[in-house]
Design a protein around this motif. Structure first.
Motif, PDB file in Angstrom:
ATOM      1  N   VAL A 162       0.708  -1.079  -0.105  1.00 44.82           N
ATOM      2  CA  VAL A 162       0.008  -0.080   0.031  1.00 44.82           C
ATOM      3  C   VAL A 162       0.968   1.185   0.017  1.00 44.82           C
ATOM      4  CG1 VAL A 162      -1.436   1.492   1.416  1.00 44.82           C
ATOM      5  CG2 VAL A 162      -1.939  -1.137   1.110  1.00 44.82           C
ATOM      6  N   GLN A 163       1.895   1.269   0.745  1.00 48.45           N
ATOM      7  CA  GLN A 163       2.843   2.423   0.719  1.00 48.45           C
ATOM      8  C   GLN A 163       3.536   2.712  -0.266  1.00 48.45           C
ATOM      9  OE1 GLN A 163       4.950   1.373   4.488  1.00 48.45           O
ATOM     10  NE2 GLN A 163       3.686   2.706   5.727  1.00 48.45           N
ATOM     11  N   ARG A 164       4.078   1.504  -0.931  1.00 44.70           N
ATOM     12  CA  ARG A 164       4.504   1.609  -2.425  1.00 44.70           C
ATOM     13  C   ARG A 164       3.674   2.110  -3.306  1.00 44.70           C
ATOM     14  NH1 ARG A 164       6.868  -2.926  -0.215  1.00 44.70           N
ATOM     15  NH2 ARG A 164       5.791  -4.310  -1.843  1.00 44.70           N
ATOM     16  N   GLY A 165       2.355   1.632  -3.339  1.00 42.31           N
ATOM     17  CA  GLY A 165       1.510   1.904  -4.360  1.00 42.31           C
ATOM     18  C   GLY A 165       1.071   3.413  -4.224  1.00 42.31           C
ATOM     19  N   TRP A 166       1.051   4.105  -2.952  1.00 40.83           N
ATOM     20  CA  TRP A 166       0.825   5.451  -2.831  1.00 40.83           C
ATOM     21  C   TRP A 166       1.944   6.474  -3.321  1.00 40.83           C
ATOM     22  CZ3 TRP A 166      -1.301   4.678   2.977  1.00 40.83           C
ATOM     23  CH2 TRP A 166      -2.625   4.462   2.563  1.00 40.83           C
ATOM     24  N   GLN A 167       3.073   5.905  -2.906  1.00 37.65           N
ATOM     25  CA  GLN A 167       4.565   6.506  -3.288  1.00 37.65           C
ATOM     26  C   GLN A 167       4.518   6.419  -4.850  1.00 37.65           C
ATOM     27  OE1 GLN A 167       7.998   4.420  -1.842  1.00 37.65           O
ATOM     28  NE2 GLN A 167       9.343   6.173  -2.186  1.00 37.65           N
ATOM     29  N   ARG A 168       4.183   5.438  -5.477  1.00 34.30           N
ATOM     30  CA  ARG A 168       4.207   5.386  -6.919  1.00 34.30           C
ATOM     31  C   ARG A 168       3.231   6.380  -7.428  1.00 34.30           C
ATOM     32  NH1 ARG A 168       0.634   3.566 -10.186  1.00 34.30           N
ATOM     33  NH2 ARG A 168      -0.287   2.380  -8.619  1.00 34.30           N
ATOM     34  N   LYS A 169       2.073   6.639  -6.801  1.00 39.60           N
ATOM     35  CA  LYS A 169       1.178   7.475  -7.313  1.00 39.60           C
ATOM     36  C   LYS A 169       1.693   8.906  -7.023  1.00 39.60           C
ATOM     37  CE  LYS A 169      -2.991   6.814  -6.689  1.00 39.60           C
ATOM     38  NZ  LYS A 169      -4.291   6.914  -5.950  1.00 39.60           N
ATOM     39  N   ALA A 170       2.113   9.108  -5.931  1.00 38.58           N
ATOM     40  CA  ALA A 170       2.459  10.430  -5.769  1.00 38.58           C
ATOM     41  C   ALA A 170       3.876  11.049  -6.427  1.00 38.58           C
ATOM     42  CB  ALA A 170       3.044  10.413  -4.100  1.00 38.58           C
ATOM     43  N   GLY A 171       4.491   9.912  -7.037  1.00 37.28           N
ATOM     44  CA  GLY A 171       5.643  10.519  -7.763  1.00 37.28           C
ATOM     45  C   GLY A 171       6.994  10.678  -7.146  1.00 37.28           C
ATOM     46  N   PRO A 172       8.133  10.746  -7.787  1.00 35.52           N
ATOM     47  CA  PRO A 172       9.394  10.570  -6.955  1.00 35.52           C
ATOM     48  C   PRO A 172       9.539  12.165  -6.391  1.00 35.52           C
ATOM     49  CG  PRO A 172       9.736  10.615  -9.300  1.00 35.52           C
ATOM     50  CD  PRO A 172       8.292  10.472  -9.232  1.00 35.52           C
TER      51      PRO A 172
END
Length: 191
Positions: free
Chosen positions: A171-181
């Motif tokens: 979930v955290q990686r999914g949110w991070q992916r969506k948020a962008g680097p």
């Protein structure tokens, strides 16, 4: 904007009511199908080889299901909701797998447990072991039954610890992916 007037964190879209409803329908449907199959299976007429095969194939299936769920969470528009669905379908599958094993084991070796086990008794015993309640009304009486219960207890620790950690991490990686680097939130996720 959130209901309280604030802005939702970037990349963490709130699921729509329709998406939530569809998730509830999928979870209820999946659990209903699993429960129906469990109660319809003639587990009390299984051979030892069939029982062991069902448990081993079922545990491999659970592992594959978990891996598929993690991939799905990572790609999801709403990873948190997808994670809830993964746990709400995966844990019943896991519990019913052990319940079926106990019912079959009790039929194969009537002295395995303190009393004969119906499908409901097998499910009840599995949940008491999973919840670490251990009322003592149904107990494993021989080495084989105790070994299977021990495997369940160890697997319970894995499910409660590792599987939940993996899903939360997805979930955290999914949110991070969506948020962008470049977003501030992306840096927060790695701490």
């Amino acid at each position: 904007m959130t209901p309280g007037g604030g802005v939702a964190p970037q990349g963490r879209a709130r699921p729509s009511g329709r998406r939530i409803a569809w998730t509830v329908v999928r979870v209820v449907g999946s659990v209903t199908v699993l429960g129906t199959l469990y109660y319809l299976m003639p587990l009390d007429h299984s051979s030892t080889a069939t029982t062991v095969t069902i448990l081993l194939v079922g545990l491999a299936g659970f592992t594959a299901l978990l891996a598929g769920q993690v991939r799905s969470i990572l790609r999801s528009v709403t990873p948190g909701l997808r994670a809830v669905e993964a746990l709400a379908t995966g844990i019943p599958f896991f519990l019913l797998l052990f319940a079926g094993t106990y019912v079959a084991l009790a039929a194969l070796s009537p002295g395995s447990f303190g009393e004969p086990l119906s499908h409901t008794d097998g499910l009840y015993f599995t949940v008491t072991v999973f919840a670490t309640v251990g009322f003592g009304d149904i107990t494993a009486k021989n080495e084989t039954a105790r070994l299977v219960v021990t495997v369940q207890m160890l697997a319970d620790l894995v499910v409660l610890g590792l599987a939940v950690k993996i899903i939360v991490g997805a979930v955290q990686r999914g949110w991070q992916r969506k948020a962008g680097p470049d977003s501030p939130e992306a840096g927060d996720e790695e701490r």
